[in-house]
Structures are given as structure tokens and as C-alpha cells.
Design an enzyme around this catalytic site. Structure first.
Site, PDB file in Angstrom:
ATOM      1  CB  THR A  20       0.742  40.252 -26.209  1.00 26.33           C
ATOM      2  OG1 THR A  20       2.100  40.114 -26.651  1.00 26.33           O
ATOM      3  CG2 THR A  20       0.197  41.589 -26.652  1.00 26.33           C
ATOM      4  CD  GLU A  21       5.385  38.549 -23.106  1.00 20.44           C
ATOM      5  OE1 GLU A  21       4.196  38.192 -23.236  1.00 20.44           O
ATOM      6  OE2 GLU A  21       6.359  37.820 -23.368  1.00 20.44           O
ATOM      7  CG  ASN A  22       4.149  43.198 -27.208  1.00 23.60           C
ATOM      8  OD1 ASN A  22       3.574  42.174 -26.856  1.00 23.60           O
ATOM      9  ND2 ASN A  22       3.931  43.772 -28.363  1.00 23.60           N
TER      10      ASN A  22
ATOM     11  CD  GLN B  43       7.024  46.342 -22.280  1.00 23.91           C
ATOM     12  OE1 GLN B  43       7.857  45.471 -22.079  1.00 23.91           O
ATOM     13  NE2 GLN B  43       5.853  46.070 -22.791  1.00 23.91           N
TER      14      GLN B  43
ATOM     15  CB  SER C 104       2.593  45.013 -19.819  1.00 25.25           C
ATOM     16  OG  SER C 104       2.308  43.778 -20.405  1.00 25.25           O
TER      17      SER C 104
END
Lengths: 216, 228
Positions: free
Chosen positions: A51-53, A90, A93
Site C-alpha cells: 500500500t503506497e502510504n 513515502q 514506498s
């Protein structure tokens, strides 16, 4: 071509997408419809969700009353962690994305062109408040970007088009489109029909106003 | 160079903020938002702020109220629109706040670049889209890239889980999000933590943000606690 006799439900569509995800893959599921795919992965899929967060090893949505405000997915929904999960900031990520480490990304779309251009962040309406999130990074960053959507809008307009009219998210980034009526491969040579659900190639060409190459 | 300062209150940690300052605010929606520090910024009289944050506030949270109260001249952001972003939506539609919309990964990498002293970078993200309009482009290994500049700030407001006596930080789960990169990209990083532990109380192998990036720390329990 598949002998399916009816259009797929959302759940069947998610299962169809899930069936193509390779065992052991690292996968990012976009917000909205693609989130459903997580529930339909086979038990032995051994898929790790990104999940990009800032998390790998994301588990299912948190049970009611068990939400942790510090543990959410990209849609800001409370989720859970699986054994082996990891957290990162972030920039890491998205480096994971951009660096080609995520095998598959499943995104929703407003429009996709037959050559794989994607429009999924802006309806282009005047006065609309824009938002893009990670869509542009995801679209070009994953090793394979696929789209999951209904083939037609609510008022019957095709979402697979010759040229996108809406503002683009990415250029030539999508390789396959899963819809309720058919699966298509898209790319430099145009759209190729892979599979139909409750319709025929001729009916699809008619509805889309496109010439489709056929699977052998 | 300056050693970390431990403050008794969020206002004391925040210190002076100039009109027109660029302020980074950590968080992905409410996860990781340093609410007590943003409240302190609300109570401060600084105006014409440029805010760099992934979102533009939810409901009546302090970031949303900063926008509502006309304290923000410009916001640099990836996802301002939420179901409950009514204060931003109103201000944007009325032309009271300028928006620089940035893809989330570019936002993160531009912040990281500033903290790392990198003068910019080329990325495929956004190529051929309205968000790259007018930007320098370059084809590298057959792939079209867009040139992006670093994003730095006068002040970063960050929420972490624990700090030790020299300002080393650890975070909690996905609340980490923008904290580490924002702390490095601002002239002054002010951090809200749940708990300060004695120096030596954090495993050096587990430190995420080394104290060198941290200017001030305040302990504040002003967030929802996770269920046990």
C-alpha cells in the site's frame, strides 16, 4: 474464447483479475473496485500486498472496533498487518514502485485507450476539485499495470476508446483491461480481445465503435 | 548542529513562525498528522503560509481549519479532495487558496531530494499529463522522463511515536508516511511524540529518523489511542 454466458458481477470480475496474478507476486491494488481483488486471491497465492502510504504485507480491513488510526490503506481505511509486514516512509514506498520492484498494479479507470493510455484521476469537469494521489506514480512504476473497470459508463458510453478525451494519468502504461464484458490486451498494436462474458466480439466492436483483434 | 530542544507545550515547541513561511505537515489523512502542533500553528498569528502536505485537511481537523481561516496562501498537495474536505473545497472554488497538485510519489521524492541536497531528478511519473505541462523532459534509456525540483521548507511539523533524549525517532505503522523525509527537508523540524524515553532507550538499529534532523520535541497524547 470463454463460453461465459453473462456479464461478470464485480466479485466475479475481481476473481478473474485475481486468477491472473502470479503466485508470490508483490501487488498494489488501487482504491475502489481493485480493492476487491484482495478478497478473491486463492489461498495459496502467496501474494504480498503493497500500500503506497507505506506498507508491505497488508492484511484485510480491520474488524469493527479494532481500527488502529495509525494503520490505514491508501484509501485511508483501517487495515491489519500480516506476519512479515514492514513499514517504510513515502519516498521509499514510491521508490519501490518506480524502481520496478512491484510486479502488478491493478487500477480503476475512467478511460483507457487502445494503445494503453490511462485516464483515471480527473473527470475534467470545470469547478471540480482535483486530486491525483499516487495514481500517476503507480501507473508507470509497476512492472505490469492492469485496469479493472466496467466497460461502459452508467450512461452507456465506452471506457475503452481510440483516444482518451479526459486528462491523462499515464501514457502507454496499461497492458491489460479487465471488464465486466470482456478482457482486452492493449498496446502499440491496438486492442486485442482476450475473452468475452455474455457477449460476442461483433457485439463488442459495435458497442465500442472499434476494430478488435481476436485471440487465436 | 543545534541539539534538540525538549518543549513542555506544543506552542513552545513550535516557536516563532514568520508570515509567508513554508510549512510541511506530516500525515496521510489523519494517520501521522501532528494535530497538537497544527493546533499550535492555528493559535499562532502567522499568515500567508505555504503548506506542503499530502492532504488538505479532513472535516474540522486543525489543517482544515488553517485553510478555513484564510491562513494558507498556497498548498502543495497530492490529494486535497476527500469526502470531508469541505473547507479546502470552498476555499479552492472561491479562489482563496492556490493549489499545486503533485503526484504523491513526486511529492515524496521532491521532499526527499531537498533533505538530501539533490538539485532535482528525472522521473517517468506524470509524463504526457497535465501535471507535467511546461516541465523539462528528457528521454533516458528509451523512456520519457520529467524533471522535478526539490521541495524544501522553513518548518516541518511531524508526528512520531517515541523520541529519545537526543531526538532520535521511531514511528508507528503507516503513521510514518512523510515524517522522516519532511524532518530532513526543513530548516527546523518540530516533532510531536507520544512518549519521550531516556537516551539509550531506543534500539539504534531501529531508529528511523536520527536526531540530527530534529530541532524540537514535545510529548503530546492528543491522538486517538489504538484499541488494545
Amino acid at each position: 474464447m470463454s463460453p461465459a454466458t453473462a456479464a461478470l458481477t464485480k466479485r466475479q470480475l475481481a476473481a478473474r483479475v485475481a486468477a491472473d496474478i502470479p503466485r508470490g507476486a508483490y501487488v498494489n491494488l488501487g482504491i475502489g473496485l481493485p480493492t476487491l481483488v484482495a478478497d478473491l486471491l486463492p489461498a495459496d497465492a502467496d501474494v504480498t500486498l503493497h500500500t503506497e502510504n507505506g506498507m508491505l504485507g497488508m492484511g484485510p480491513a480491520a474488524a469493527p472496533g479494532r481500527a488502529d488510526p495509525d494503520l490505514v490503506n491508501a484509501g485511508k481505511t483501517p487495515v491489519t498487518e500480516l506476519p512479515g509486514a514492514s513499514y517504510f516512509h513515502q519516498a521509499d514506498s514510491f521508490a519501490m514502485m518506480r524502481g520496478g520492484h512491484i510486479d502488478v498494479c491493478v487500477l480503476g479507470a475512467f478511460e483507457v485507450s487502445t494503445r494503453g493510455d490511462l485516464a483515471n484521476w480527473s473527470t475534467g469537469e470545470p469547478g471540480a476539485v482535483p486530486a491525483v494521489g499516487g495514481a500517476m506514480d503507480l501507473a508507470v512504476g509497476a512492472r505490469r499495470t492492469v485496469v479493472m473497470m466496467t466497460l461502459l459508463t452508467k450512461d452507456g458510453r465506452p471506457k475503452l476508446v481510440e483516444t482518451c478525451a479526459l486528462p491523462l494519468t499515464g501514457v502507454r502504461c496499461v497492458s491489460r483491461i479487465y471488464t465486466d464484458l470482456a478482457v482486452f490486451d492493449v498496446g502499440p498494436t491496438g486492442a486485442r480481445l482476450v475473452e468475452t462474458f455474455g457477449t460476442t466480439a461483433a457485439e463488442l466492436e459495435d458497442a465500442l465503435g472499434l476494430r478488435l483483434r481476436r485471440a487465436e | 548542529m543545534t541539539r534538540v530542544r525538549f518543549a513542555q507545550t506544543p506552542a513552545e515547541a513550535l516557536g516563532e513562525v514568520a508570515d509567508g513561511a513554508t510549512v510541511m505537515i506530516g500525515g496521510f489523512g489523519p494517520a501521522g498528522q501532528p494535530a497538537a502542533l497544527v493546533e499550535a500553528l492555528l493559535a499562532h498569528d502567522a499568515r500567508d503560509l505555504v503548506i506542503i502536505s499530502n492532504n488538505a485537511g479532513n472535516g474540522d481537523d486543525p489543517l482544515a481549519r488553517l485553510v478555513r481561516d484564510g491562513r494558507v496562501r498556497k498548498i502543495v498537495c497530492s490529494f486535497p479532495r476527500q469526502t470531508d474536505s469541505w473547507h479546502f473545497d470552498d476555499a479552492y472554488r472561491a479562489g482563496r487558496v492556490e493549489l499545486e497538485l503533485v503526484p504523491q510519489g513526486n511529492l515524496a521524492e521532491r521532499i526527499r531530494a531537498a533533505g538530501a541536497g539533490i538539485g532535482g531528478f528525472y522521473t517517468p511519473t506524470g509524463f504526457g499529463t497535465p501535471l507535467a505541462a511546461g516541465k523539462e523532459t528528457r528521454r533516458i534509456d528509451g523512456v520519457d522522463h520529467v524533471f522535478e525540483l526539490p521541495l524544501r521548507a522553513d518548518l516541518a511539523l511531524v508526528r512520531a511515536h517515541r523520541a529519545d533524549g537526543v531526538g532520535n525517532l521511531v514511528y508507528r505503522k503507516t503513521a510514518r508516511n512523510f515524517g522522516p523525509i519532511m524532518a530532513a527537508a526543513a530548516a527546523r523540524a518540530v516533532v510531536q511524540v507520544d512518549e519521550v524515553v531516556p537516551t539509550g532507550g531506543l534500539d539504534p538499529e531501529a531508529v528511523v529518523t536520527p536526531g540530527i534532523y530534529v530541532s524540537a520535541v514535545v510529548a503530546s497524547a492528543s491522538r486517538e489511542r489504538a484499541p488494545v
